[in-house]
Design an enzyme around this catalytic site. Structure first.
Site, PDB file in Angstrom:
ATOM      1  N   TYR A   1       0.043 -13.779  -6.607  1.00 19.39           N
ATOM      2  CA  TYR A   1       0.256 -12.504  -5.931  1.00 19.39           C
ATOM      3  C   TYR A   1      -0.564 -12.485  -4.642  1.00 19.39           C
ATOM      4  O   TYR A   1      -0.651 -13.482  -3.958  1.00 19.39           O
ATOM      5  CB  TYR A   1      -0.058 -11.327  -6.875  1.00 19.39           C
ATOM      6  CG  TYR A   1       0.641 -10.076  -6.391  1.00 19.39           C
ATOM      7  CD1 TYR A   1       2.028 -10.029  -6.338  1.00 19.39           C
ATOM      8  CD2 TYR A   1      -0.064  -8.981  -5.941  1.00 19.39           C
ATOM      9  CE1 TYR A   1       2.696  -8.919  -5.845  1.00 19.39           C
ATOM     10  CE2 TYR A   1       0.594  -7.864  -5.446  1.00 19.39           C
ATOM     11  CZ  TYR A   1       1.971  -7.840  -5.405  1.00 19.39           C
ATOM     12  OH  TYR A   1       2.628  -6.745  -4.901  1.00 19.39           O
TER      13      TYR A   1
ATOM     14  N   ARG B   1       9.356  -2.774   3.031  1.00 25.12           N
ATOM     15  CA  ARG B   1       7.957  -2.674   3.466  1.00 25.12           C
ATOM     16  C   ARG B   1       7.107  -3.590   2.590  1.00 25.12           C
ATOM     17  O   ARG B   1       6.384  -3.151   1.710  1.00 25.12           O
ATOM     18  CB  ARG B   1       7.460  -1.226   3.357  1.00 25.12           C
ATOM     19  CG  ARG B   1       6.133  -0.988   4.065  1.00 25.12           C
ATOM     20  CD  ARG B   1       5.357   0.122   3.400  1.00 25.12           C
ATOM     21  NE  ARG B   1       4.978  -0.211   2.036  1.00 25.12           N
ATOM     22  CZ  ARG B   1       3.855  -0.835   1.702  1.00 25.12           C
ATOM     23  NH1 ARG B   1       2.993  -1.208   2.612  1.00 25.12           N
ATOM     24  NH2 ARG B   1       3.574  -1.094   0.430  1.00 25.12           N
TER      25      ARG B   1
ATOM     26  N   LYS C   1       4.506  -9.107  -9.383  1.00 29.36           N
ATOM     27  CA  LYS C   1       3.959  -7.979 -10.144  1.00 29.36           C
ATOM     28  C   LYS C   1       4.190  -8.170 -11.634  1.00 29.36           C
ATOM     29  O   LYS C   1       3.313  -7.872 -12.464  1.00 29.36           O
ATOM     30  CB  LYS C   1       4.613  -6.674  -9.689  1.00 29.36           C
ATOM     31  CG  LYS C   1       4.164  -6.180  -8.337  1.00 29.36           C
ATOM     32  CD  LYS C   1       2.787  -5.528  -8.391  1.00 29.36           C
ATOM     33  CE  LYS C   1       2.425  -4.923  -7.047  1.00 29.36           C
ATOM     34  NZ  LYS C   1       1.160  -4.181  -7.073  1.00 29.36           N
TER      35      LYS C   1
ATOM     36  N   GLU D   1       8.482  -0.439  -5.928  1.00 32.51           N
ATOM     37  CA  GLU D   1       7.517  -1.297  -5.251  1.00 32.51           C
ATOM     38  C   GLU D   1       7.955  -1.606  -3.824  1.00 32.51           C
ATOM     39  O   GLU D   1       9.086  -2.056  -3.584  1.00 32.51           O
ATOM     40  CB  GLU D   1       7.366  -2.610  -6.031  1.00 32.51           C
ATOM     41  CG  GLU D   1       6.181  -3.433  -5.641  1.00 32.51           C
ATOM     42  CD  GLU D   1       4.862  -2.812  -6.072  1.00 32.51           C
ATOM     43  OE1 GLU D   1       3.902  -2.873  -5.271  1.00 32.51           O
ATOM     44  OE2 GLU D   1       4.778  -2.288  -7.190  1.00 32.51           O
ATOM     45  N   ASP D   2       7.069  -1.348  -2.874  1.00 26.83           N
ATOM     46  CA  ASP D   2       7.245  -1.744  -1.472  1.00 26.83           C
ATOM     47  C   ASP D   2       8.514  -1.187  -0.835  1.00 26.83           C
ATOM     48  O   ASP D   2       9.233  -1.890  -0.110  1.00 26.83           O
ATOM     49  CB  ASP D   2       7.188  -3.278  -1.336  1.00 26.83           C
ATOM     50  CG  ASP D   2       5.749  -3.774  -1.393  1.00 26.83           C
ATOM     51  OD1 ASP D   2       4.845  -2.951  -1.640  1.00 26.83           O
ATOM     52  OD2 ASP D   2       5.507  -4.968  -1.195  1.00 26.83           O
TER      53      ASP D   2
ATOM     54  N   ASP E   1       3.983   2.192  -7.374  1.00 33.38           N
ATOM     55  CA  ASP E   1       2.668   1.568  -7.370  1.00 33.38           C
ATOM     56  C   ASP E   1       1.974   1.704  -6.020  1.00 33.38           C
ATOM     57  O   ASP E   1       0.753   1.837  -5.953  1.00 33.38           O
ATOM     58  CB  ASP E   1       2.783   0.094  -7.753  1.00 33.38           C
ATOM     59  CG  ASP E   1       1.435  -0.562  -7.944  1.00 33.38           C
ATOM     60  OD1 ASP E   1       0.575   0.036  -8.609  1.00 33.38           O
ATOM     61  OD2 ASP E   1       1.230  -1.668  -7.405  1.00 33.38           O
ATOM     62  N   ASP E   2       2.741   1.673  -4.927  1.00 33.19           N
ATOM     63  CA  ASP E   2       2.128   1.792  -3.596  1.00 33.19           C
ATOM     64  C   ASP E   2       1.479   3.158  -3.411  1.00 33.19           C
ATOM     65  O   ASP E   2       0.436   3.270  -2.768  1.00 33.19           O
ATOM     66  CB  ASP E   2       3.179   1.569  -2.508  1.00 33.19           C
ATOM     67  CG  ASP E   2       3.877   0.236  -2.661  1.00 33.19           C
ATOM     68  OD1 ASP E   2       3.195  -0.789  -2.617  1.00 33.19           O
ATOM     69  OD2 ASP E   2       5.104   0.228  -2.863  1.00 33.19           O
TER      70      ASP E   2
ATOM     71  N   ASN F   1      -3.049  -5.332   2.832  1.00 33.90           N
ATOM     72  CA  ASN F   1      -2.675  -6.687   2.455  1.00 33.90           C
ATOM     73  C   ASN F   1      -1.571  -7.192   3.371  1.00 33.90           C
ATOM     74  O   ASN F   1      -0.800  -6.405   3.905  1.00 33.90           O
ATOM     75  CB  ASN F   1      -2.153  -6.694   1.004  1.00 33.90           C
ATOM     76  CG  ASN F   1      -3.259  -6.573  -0.008  1.00 33.90           C
ATOM     77  OD1 ASN F   1      -4.246  -7.281   0.077  1.00 33.90           O
ATOM     78  ND2 ASN F   1      -3.085  -5.680  -0.963  1.00 33.90           N
TER      79      ASN F   1
END
Length: 507
Positions: free
Chosen positions: A63, A116, A134, A205-206, A228-229, A377
Site C-alpha cells: 500500500y 482522486r 486496502k 475509496e478515493d 475511508d478518506d 500521500n
C-alpha cells in the site's frame, strides 16, 4: 510428482524466506510491489503469510507509498483478473456480473472510481490498485478471509489524457462520465450490491471531493458503508492527536488547530475534531472557533463565494481577522499560523513542501510542543519531510505523517490503524449502518493504546492485528449503544471476534 519436483519438501516458512530473498534482491520498491501483486494472484496464502510475517516491511510495498506508482503504472503490470471492473458500457449488466457464484462468500467490498487516487489525481482504471491494496490490509490486519473480500473499480472513463492515449491502458477509453449519467450508474451499482450481498460492508475509496460526500450521504443508511478518506482519515488523525495531547498534557479543548487542505479528507478531520472537542466540554461554536482551515484560495472565510458544502461549516467571519498582521491581502498558511499561533498543524492538501521553514518556525515560536501532521500521500505529496520539521523546531515537534519516512520517533498516521478494526467490528455486530459514534469510539480507543519504543505516538506496525481487534471490540460495543447492532452479544466479545480472524496457513 516424483521427478517433476525436487526432493525438497517446502514448508510455508521456507517459501516465505525464498520470496523475501527475492524481494530484497530487486532494484526498487515498484518492482517489489509488482512481484507481490503477481504472488497474490498465483498463491494467495503465501502472499498473505509473507505480508503478515513482516508487516513493517511489507505494508509500504502493498500500500502507501508504493501503491501510488502502482496505480500510475497499473496497466503496465496488469497480468491476471482480480476484482471487478464495472465499466459504464456494461451499466445494464451489473447484476449479472455480480451473480458469479465465485462471489458467494463476499463480506467486504472496497470500491473506487479512480478519480482522486491519493494525491495523484485521476488514474482511471489504474485506481483499482487502491481497492486491491486496502483489502490486502483488511486480510493482514483484521483477518478477513481472502475469499470474503472484493475489490471493485467503477470505470466511468478518465479525464487523464495520458492514460487514455496509452496503448496499454486497460480501462474504458472515454472522458469521465459525470452528472445524472454518473449518478444513475452508481445507483445501479448500489442496488445490485444490496440485492446480491445483504449485510456486506462497502468502503468508498478515493472518490473526488463532491462525489465523496454525496455518495456517503446518499448511501450510508442504505448500506453498511463508510468513506475511508473522510471518516477513516478523520478518526486516525483524531486518535493520533488524542495520543499526542496525552503526552503534552494540554487538553483538547485548549488546542488551536490550523488545517491546510479542506477537501474530503481535511473537512472530515475538521468535523471529527469538532465532535471530539464537544465531547470534551465545548459547545459547537467554541469548538469551531478553535479550528482554522486554509484551502487553495487561502483562509476559509464566510464571505468567499461558492464555498463547497463541506467547507461552509469551517468558514470564519471576516470580522475575526480584523487587525491581523498580514504579509499579503490573500490570507495564506503563513499569515494564518502567525496570527492564530496554532498548537496543531494538519496537512491534507497534497501540496509537497507546503509546510516550509518560515511556517514551521513561526508555529514553533509560539508553541512549546507543536503537533505537526503532514498527512498527504504518497511521499511525493507530503507537506514536509519529518526530519526538516524536527530540525526547524529544535526537536520539539510531535510529528505524524501519512506515509512512512523511516525517521525515528515519527508516527505514521495511517488509516490502517482504523479502518480494519471498524470493518471487523461492524461485521461482528452485524450492524445495519456505520455511525459517527462508531468512528469516534475507534478514534478514542486508538488514542489510548500507547506509542512505540522509539517515541512515536501509536503502537508499532507489528501490533496492527491486535490494534484491529481492540478497535473492533470498541466499535461493536458502540454499535450496541447506537442501536444498530443485530448480532447476539456473545458474538461481539473479544474472544468471539478474534476467533473469526483468518490466519494465512495452508489447510
Amino acid at each position: 510428482m516424483h521427478g517433476l519436483l525436487p526432493p525438497h519438501v517446502g514448508t510455508l516458512g521456507s517459501q516465505i524466506a525464498r520470496r523475501r530473498r527475492a524481494l530484497e534482491g530487486m532494484a526498487d520498491d515498484f518492482h517489489r510491489y509488482a512481484f507481490l501483486r503477481e504472488l497474490q494472484d498465483s498463491n494467495e496464502v503465501l502472499f498473505h503469510a509473507l505480508v503478515q510475517s513482516d508487516l513493517p516491511r511489507m505494508l509500504p510495498l502493498v500500500y502507501t507509498p508504493t501503491v501510488g506508482e502502482g496505480c500510475e503504472r497499473f496497466s503496465d503490470i496488469w497480468r491476471r483478473p482480480r476484482g471487478l471492473f464495472l465499466s459504464y458500457p456494461n451499466r445494464n449488466r451489473i447484476a449479472d456480473i455480480l451473480a458469479d457464484p465465485a462471489l458467494d462468500r463476499v463480506k467486504v467490498i472496497v470500491v473506487s472510481d479512480g478519480e482522486r487516487i491519493l494525491g495523484l489525481g485521476d488514474q482511471g482504471a489504474g485506481g483499482m490498485g487502491i481497492p486491491i491494496g486496502k483489502l490486502a490490509l483488511y486480510t493482514a490486519c483484521a483477518g478477513i478471509h481472502p475469499a470474503e473480500v472484493l475489490p471493485i473499480l467503477l470505470d466511468v472513463g478518465t479525464d487523464n489524457v495520458a492514460r487514455r492515449e496509452d496503448p496499454l491502458y486497460v480501462g474504458w477509453r472515454n472522458p469521465r462520465i459525470r452528472g445524472p449519467e454518473y449518478d444513475a450508474f452508481v445507483e445501479a451499482f448500489v442496488a445490485a450490491v444490496a440485492d446480491r450481498f445483504p449485510g456486506v460492508l462497502l468502503q468508498w475509496e478515493d472518490f473526488a471531493g463532491r462525489n465523496a460526500y454525496d455518495l456517503l450521504d446518499r448511501y450510508r443508511d442504505r448500506l453498511l458503508s463508510f468513506n475511508d478518506d473522510i471518516q477513516g482519515t478523520a478518526a486516525t488523525a483524531t486518535g493520533t492527536l488524542l495520543a499526542a495531547i496525552r503526552r503534552t498534557g494540554e487538553p483538547l479543548a485548549q488546542q488551536r488547530i490550523v488545517l491546510f487542505g479542506a477537501g474530503a479528507a481535511g473537512s472530515g478531520v475538521a468535523e471529527m475534531l469538532v465532535r471530539a472537542m464537544m465531547a470534551a466540554g465545548l459547545d459547537e461554536a467554541a469548538a469551531r472557533s478553535r479550528i482554522w482551515a486554509v484551502d487553495r484560495d487561502g483562509l476559509i472565510l464566510s464571505n468567499i463565494p461558492r464555498l463547497p458544502a463541506q467547507q461552509v461549516p469551517l468558514a470564519h467571519d471576516p470580522a475575526e481577522v480584523t487587525g491581523w498582521t498580514l504579509t499579503d491581502a490573500r490570507i495564506g498558511l503563513y499569515d494564518t499560523v502567525v496570527n492564530v499561533k496554532p498548537t496543531v498543524l494538519i496537512g491534507a492538501s497534497g501540496q509537497m513542501g507546503a509546510f516550509g521553514e518560515p511556517v514551521v518556525r513561526a508555529m514553533a515560536a509560539g508553541c512549546a510542543a507543536p503537533v505537526i501532521f503532514p498527512l498527504s500521500n504518497p511521499v511525493s505529496r507530503a507537506e514536509a519531510h519529518p526530519a526538516d520539521l524536527l530540525a526547524w523546531t529544535d526537536g520539539r515537534a510531535l510529528v505524524g505523517t501519512g506515509s512512512p519516512f523511516g525517521v525515528a520517533g515519527v508516527t505514521q498516521v495511517n488509516n490502517v490503524y482504523i479502518f480494519p478494526g471498524v470493518g471487523l467490528g461492524a461485521l461482528a455486530a452485524q450492524a445495519s449502518r456505520v455511525t459517527d459514534g462508531m468512528f469516534m469510539a475507534a478514534a478514542e480507543t486508538l488514542g489510548t493504546l500507547g506509542g512505540a519504543a522509539d517515541g512515536s505516538l501509536l503502537p508499532p506496525i507489528e501490533q496492527l492485528r491486535a490494534v484491529a481487534l481492540t478497535i473492533a471490540v470498541a466499535v461493536a460495543a458502540q454499535a450496541v449503544r447506537d442501536s444498530v447492532a443485530t448480532a447476539p452479544a456473545a458474538e461481539m466479545t473479544a474472544e468471539a471476534i478474534a476467533g473469526r480472524m483468518w490466519e494465512a496457513v495452508y489447510d
